[in-house]
Design a protein around this motif. Structure first.
Motif, mmCIF file in Angstrom:
data_model
loop_
_atom_site.group_PDB
_atom_site.id
_atom_site.type_symbol
_atom_site.label_atom_id
_atom_site.label_comp_id
_atom_site.label_asym_id
_atom_site.label_seq_id
_atom_site.Cartn_x
_atom_site.Cartn_y
_atom_site.Cartn_z
ATOM 1 N N VAL A 79 53.044 31.131 18.030
ATOM 2 C CA VAL A 79 53.023 29.671 18.006
ATOM 3 C C VAL A 79 51.971 29.241 16.983
ATOM 4 O O VAL A 79 50.918 29.872 16.859
ATOM 5 C CB VAL A 79 52.671 29.101 19.392
ATOM 6 N N TYR A 80 52.272 28.179 16.274
ATOM 7 C CA TYR A 80 51.383 27.703 15.221
ATOM 8 C C TYR A 80 50.932 26.274 15.498
ATOM 9 O O TYR A 80 51.623 25.497 16.154
ATOM 10 C CB TYR A 80 52.095 27.740 13.874
ATOM 11 N N LEU A 81 49.784 25.927 14.950
ATOM 12 C CA LEU A 81 49.340 24.537 14.934
ATOM 13 C C LEU A 81 48.841 24.251 13.519
ATOM 14 O O LEU A 81 47.783 24.742 13.117
ATOM 15 C CB LEU A 81 48.235 24.290 15.954
ATOM 16 N N GLN A 82 49.638 23.511 12.775
ATOM 17 C CA GLN A 82 49.243 23.079 11.444
ATOM 18 C C GLN A 82 48.433 21.803 11.574
ATOM 19 O O GLN A 82 48.917 20.824 12.143
ATOM 20 C CB GLN A 82 50.473 22.841 10.567
ATOM 21 N N MET A 83 47.224 21.829 11.069
ATOM 22 C CA MET A 83 46.321 20.688 11.206
ATOM 23 C C MET A 83 45.975 20.163 9.816
ATOM 24 O O MET A 83 45.372 20.885 9.015
ATOM 25 C CB MET A 83 45.054 21.100 11.952
ATOM 26 N N ASN A 84 46.366 18.943 9.545
ATOM 27 C CA ASN A 84 46.086 18.291 8.266
ATOM 28 C C ASN A 84 45.190 17.082 8.471
ATOM 29 O O ASN A 84 45.037 16.595 9.592
ATOM 30 C CB ASN A 84 47.396 17.853 7.609
#
Length: 124
Positions: A79-84
């Protein structure tokens, strides 16, 4: 049993990006919903995002909508969490979690397995 290991945390300047990963091992991960939470010093653990078993449905807390994206790759049990557009107030230890059953949930009490956490620090 499901074992979860987060990675990808670190120090970043405000406005920057990070991608957190959560690698799962053990039972068939694709049958579990997953979530990301965070905890800052002196604060309670906070819901960030959750995703259903297939990745077709996801939900976010208001403070990260439009900036963070949760996704999953069941073939990789990750599982990923892309944080921008990171902000100093995003600084916390970030945890991934998995819950039995396919339906996502915002409450940490619903989750059965937790990773050890990864530190994210956003400097101003």
């Amino acid at each position: 049993q499901v074992q979860l290991v987060e990675s990808g945390g670190g120090l970043v300047q405000a406005g920057g990006s990070l991608r957190l990963s959560c690698a799962a091992s053990g039972r068939t991960f694709s049958s579990y919903a997953a979530g990301w939470f965070r905890q800052a010093p002196g604060k309670e653990r906070e819901f960030i995002a959750t995703i259903n078993w297939s990745g077709g449905s996801s939900y976010y807390t208001d403070s990260v909508k439009g900036r963070f994206t949760i996704s999953r790759d069941n073939a990789k049990s990750t599982v990923y969490l892309q944080m921008n557009s990171l902000k100093p107030e995003d600084t916390a230890v970030y945890y991934c979690a998995a819950k039995k059953g396919a339906i996502p949930n915002r409450s940490p009490l619903a989750y059965d397995y937790w990773g050890q956490g990864t530190q994210v620090t956003v400097s101003s």
